[in-house]
Design a protein around this motif. Structure first.
Motif, PDB file in Angstrom:
ATOM      1  N   SER A  55       0.869  -1.288  -0.025  1.00 41.72           N
ATOM      2  CA  SER A  55       0.070   0.027   0.073  1.00 41.72           C
ATOM      3  C   SER A  55       0.981   1.243  -0.018  1.00 41.72           C
ATOM      4  O   SER A  55       1.831   1.262   0.568  1.00 41.72           O
ATOM      5  N   ALA A  56       0.729   2.339  -0.777  1.00 42.46           N
ATOM      6  CA  ALA A  56       1.274   3.717  -0.802  1.00 42.46           C
ATOM      7  C   ALA A  56       0.800   4.526   0.323  1.00 42.46           C
ATOM      8  O   ALA A  56      -0.003   5.296   0.077  1.00 42.46           O
ATOM      9  N   VAL A  86       1.511   1.847  -7.418  1.00 44.24           N
ATOM     10  CA  VAL A  86       1.070   2.813  -6.155  1.00 44.24           C
ATOM     11  C   VAL A  86      -0.142   2.707  -5.747  1.00 44.24           C
ATOM     12  O   VAL A  86      -1.349   3.328  -6.462  1.00 44.24           O
ATOM     13  N   TYR A  87      -0.284   1.723  -4.999  1.00 42.96           N
ATOM     14  CA  TYR A  87      -1.891   1.319  -4.621  1.00 42.96           C
ATOM     15  C   TYR A  87      -2.434   2.337  -3.327  1.00 42.96           C
ATOM     16  O   TYR A  87      -1.988   2.260  -2.374  1.00 42.96           O
ATOM     17  N   THR A  88      -3.401   3.338  -3.773  1.00 43.14           N
ATOM     18  CA  THR A  88      -3.730   4.297  -2.781  1.00 43.14           C
ATOM     19  C   THR A  88      -5.101   3.815  -2.138  1.00 43.14           C
ATOM     20  O   THR A  88      -5.588   4.623  -1.559  1.00 43.14           O
ATOM     21  N   ALA A 119      -4.494  13.615  -2.065  1.00 42.56           N
ATOM     22  CA  ALA A 119      -3.231  13.045  -1.748  1.00 42.56           C
ATOM     23  C   ALA A 119      -3.078  11.776  -2.774  1.00 42.56           C
ATOM     24  O   ALA A 119      -1.955  11.850  -3.153  1.00 42.56           O
ATOM     25  N   MET A 120      -4.134  11.114  -3.098  1.00 41.38           N
ATOM     26  CA  MET A 120      -3.852  10.098  -3.970  1.00 41.38           C
ATOM     27  C   MET A 120      -3.291  10.647  -5.424  1.00 41.38           C
ATOM     28  O   MET A 120      -2.573   9.987  -5.916  1.00 41.38           O
ATOM     29  N   ALA A 136       0.513   1.812 -11.562  1.00 38.31           N
ATOM     30  CA  ALA A 136      -0.555   0.879 -11.609  1.00 38.31           C
ATOM     31  C   ALA A 136      -1.079   1.250 -10.224  1.00 38.31           C
ATOM     32  O   ALA A 136      -0.508   1.825  -9.105  1.00 38.31           O
ATOM     33  N   ASP A 137      -2.493   1.191 -10.097  1.00 44.77           N
ATOM     34  CA  ASP A 137      -3.284   1.357  -8.757  1.00 44.77           C
ATOM     35  C   ASP A 137      -4.345   0.340  -8.780  1.00 44.77           C
ATOM     36  O   ASP A 137      -4.609  -0.404 -10.088  1.00 44.77           O
ATOM     37  N   GLU A 138      -4.841  -0.026  -7.617  1.00 41.40           N
ATOM     38  CA  GLU A 138      -6.069  -0.825  -7.713  1.00 41.40           C
ATOM     39  C   GLU A 138      -7.509   0.024  -7.825  1.00 41.40           C
ATOM     40  O   GLU A 138      -7.479   0.824  -7.024  1.00 41.40           O
TER      41      GLU A 138
END
Length: 342
Positions: A55-56, A86-88, A119-120, A136-138
């Motif tokens: 988790s970022a 970069v999983y926000t 922030a994301m 990449a992100d989820e």
């Protein structure tokens, strides 16, 4: 209803206007998207490596980590395309715990959704600007997609979301590579049905609008292991699993058959150092079988600056506050070894 309405969230257009993605970075993303698309469609034989923290949680350490990948990408660019994780948004099995910077910009303070959306977006823009690598992100929450849709080169749909109708339909409107994970049960049919749905056009409601989509031919599967009815982790990255997946793909009307293997989660039983062995086994399977080599387009690896994990408030720089990750030295060595095997 037991709801307390706290704030009206600003629409994506407002936050995108206030935190703009520079034109030169948009051009970089366009080039990177085309390269990743070419891998998924089989026009480029390079391999995808989606790697980064579970988790970022902290902008400085996450962007530090991502920037460390730049030199490696320059060295191995003929073999591997690195896509930083970069999983926000962080899914939680029981609903409790840290849910990601998009919900809680400071893990030690109360949630703040407005500041979280800002922030994301700021973190993603900074990561691209400092590293030259789009990320990449989820997509945990489909309604949040609009806040980062111009920034991401890869979108993951998690094991708990992949059966959800809204997630499947929303992916059908994306124009970037989108990985649909197998559900926690491990059911390949559910996962492939999700890919089928995402690849086809749909008519539905999204963020208060009636919308139509054209389908996303870059949707593909991600194998992340499963949990048995007895609660045991069950791997699905072995040679036999990949051949089975290849055969199931052939029976379906799905474009661009492709798979990415998640080396952590239930594939490793969350034993983070097992990711090294698992990644190499997958690469070895690609060397043994032309079908697997054609099908398996990439790996997902959880990696950060400091190895392992810590509780919220631990304050070890660059160490995960969710699942344990590989440390930087092991990660760097592994990436170069994977390039030799690609």
């Amino acid at each position: 209803m037991s709801f307390s309405f706290l704030n009206i969230l600003p629409p994506p257009e407002e936050i995108k206007r206030d935190y703009q993605f520079p034109e030169e970075l948009a051009e970089l993303k366009k080039r990177r998207d085309a390269e990743i698309s070419a891998v998924i469609t089989g026009k480029d034989s390079r391999f995808l490596l989606i790697i980064g923290p579970c988790s970022a949680d902290n902008e400085d350490s996450v962007c530090d980590y991502v920037s460390r990948l730049t030199k490696i990408q320059e060295d191995i660019g003929d073999k591997i395309i690195i896509i930083p994780r970069v999983y926000t948004n962080k899914p939680r099995t029981t609903g409790s715990g840290y849910k990601g910077i998009a919900s809680q910009p400071d893990p030690e303070k109360a949630p703040d959704m407005v500041e979280g959306l800002i922030a994301m977006r700021k973190m993603h823009i900074r990561a691209v600007a400092e590293s030259g690598l789009t990320c990449a992100d989820e997509m945990l929450y489909p309604e949040n997609w609009g806040y980062v849709e111009d920034l991401l080169s890869y979108v993951a749909i998690g094991a708990r979301s992949v059966e959800d109708q809204q997630h499947r339909l929303t992916v059908s409107g994306f124009d970037v590579a989108s990985g649909m994970k197998n559900p926690t049960s491990g059911d390949f049919s559910v996962m492939l049905n999700s890919v089928y749905a995402a690849q086809h056009p749909h008519h539905f409601v999204y963020r208060g609008y009636e919308v139509e989509t054209t389908g996303n031919p870059l949707a593909h599967v991600v194998l992340r292991g499963a949990v048995s009815k007895h609660g045991n982790a069950t791997a699905n990255y072995h040679f036999e699993d990949l051949i089975r997946l290849h055969n199931m793909y052939e029976k379906l009307d799905i474009k661009n058959p492709a798979a990415v293997i998640d080396t952590n989660h239930s594939n490793s039983g969350k034993q983070h150092r097992e990711q090294i062995r698992i990644a190499k086994e997958v690469m070895h399977s690609r060397q043994l079988s032309s079908e697997i080599r054609t099908l398996v387009k990439g790996l997902m690896i959880e990696s950060y600056i400091a190895e392992g994990c810590q509780p919220v408030g631990g304050h070890t720089y660059g160490q995960s506050i969710t699942d344990p990750c590989l440390g930087w030295e092991d990660s760097e060595k592994l990436i170069y070894e994977l390039a030799e095997m690609a």
